[in-house]
Design a protein around this motif. Structure first.
Motif, mmCIF file in Angstrom:
data_model
loop_
_atom_site.group_PDB
_atom_site.id
_atom_site.type_symbol
_atom_site.label_atom_id
_atom_site.label_comp_id
_atom_site.label_asym_id
_atom_site.label_seq_id
_atom_site.Cartn_x
_atom_site.Cartn_y
_atom_site.Cartn_z
ATOM 1 N N MET A 1 0.840 -1.184 0.000
ATOM 2 C CA MET A 1 0.000 0.000 0.000
ATOM 3 C C MET A 1 0.881 1.242 0.000
ATOM 4 O O MET A 1 1.840 1.336 0.751
ATOM 5 N N THR A 2 0.575 2.183 -0.844
ATOM 6 C CA THR A 2 1.382 3.391 -0.915
ATOM 7 C C THR A 2 0.877 4.426 0.079
ATOM 8 O O THR A 2 -0.295 4.442 0.448
ATOM 9 N N ASP A 3 1.787 5.263 0.520
ATOM 10 C CA ASP A 3 1.471 6.308 1.486
ATOM 11 C C ASP A 3 0.816 7.481 0.769
ATOM 12 O O ASP A 3 1.294 7.922 -0.279
ATOM 13 N N LYS A 4 -0.251 8.012 1.323
ATOM 14 C CA LYS A 4 -0.908 9.184 0.747
ATOM 15 C C LYS A 4 0.024 10.377 0.891
ATOM 16 O O LYS A 4 0.700 10.547 1.907
ATOM 17 N N LEU A 5 0.055 11.201 -0.141
ATOM 18 C CA LEU A 5 0.866 12.412 -0.115
ATOM 19 C C LEU A 5 -0.038 13.619 0.089
ATOM 20 O O LEU A 5 -1.045 13.778 -0.600
ATOM 21 N N PRO A 34 7.880 16.455 9.643
ATOM 22 C CA PRO A 34 7.795 15.788 8.329
ATOM 23 C C PRO A 34 8.567 16.549 7.254
ATOM 24 O O PRO A 34 8.431 17.766 7.134
ATOM 25 N N ARG A 44 5.133 17.701 -1.597
ATOM 26 C CA ARG A 44 4.144 16.922 -0.859
ATOM 27 C C ARG A 44 4.769 16.418 0.440
ATOM 28 O O ARG A 44 5.983 16.450 0.615
ATOM 29 N N ARG A 46 4.470 13.068 3.329
ATOM 30 C CA ARG A 46 3.946 11.717 3.556
ATOM 31 C C ARG A 46 2.974 11.714 4.740
ATOM 32 O O ARG A 46 3.314 12.176 5.831
ATOM 33 N N HIS A 47 1.793 11.186 4.503
ATOM 34 C CA HIS A 47 0.756 11.115 5.536
ATOM 35 C C HIS A 47 1.259 10.376 6.772
ATOM 36 O O HIS A 47 0.995 10.798 7.909
ATOM 37 N N SER A 48 1.991 9.289 6.580
ATOM 38 C CA SER A 48 2.479 8.506 7.720
ATOM 39 C C SER A 48 3.442 9.324 8.582
ATOM 40 O O SER A 48 3.426 9.210 9.813
ATOM 41 N N GLU A 49 4.280 10.157 7.964
ATOM 42 C CA GLU A 49 5.206 10.999 8.724
ATOM 43 C C GLU A 49 4.453 12.075 9.499
ATOM 44 O O GLU A 49 4.814 12.406 10.626
ATOM 45 N N GLN A 51 1.316 11.835 10.606
ATOM 46 C CA GLN A 51 0.646 11.165 11.717
ATOM 47 C C GLN A 51 1.634 10.815 12.830
ATOM 48 O O GLN A 51 1.322 10.964 14.014
#
Length: 87
Positions: A1-5, A34, A44, A46-49, A51
């Motif tokens: 699964m790719t990370d949302k940008l 981030p 952009r 990274r959503h994971s960073e 969060q």
């Protein structure tokens, strides 16, 4: 699964509505903030960073590194809900 940008505006909203200038200042000076990802000419995040930053994951490692200033910096990996693994 790719990370949302996320765009910079989405990042600003996620961080409580801070301004663009503040975001770029934090990129340069705030450890664990981030970092931007270039996609062509677009910037952009990274959503994971984002969060992880909101959760305060960067603070856990910073506190460990301050507690042991003469040792190598601690690296923490998230394991199960009840444990952390230190390398």
């Amino acid at each position: 699964m790719t990370d949302k940008l996320l765009t910079i505006d989405e990042l600003a909203d996620a961080l409580g509505g801070i301004g663009r200038v503040t975001i770029y200042r934090h990129i340069k000076s705030l450890p664990g903030f981030p970092q931007p990802v270039k996609v062509g000419a677009a910037t952009r995040f990274r959503h994971s960073e984002v969060q992880a930053f909101i959760r305060g994951d960067h603070l856990v490692c910073a506190e460990a590194n301050q507690a042991n200033p003469k040792q190598q910096p601690a690296v923490h990996l998230r394991g199960s809900a009840n444990s952390e693994t230190k390398i």
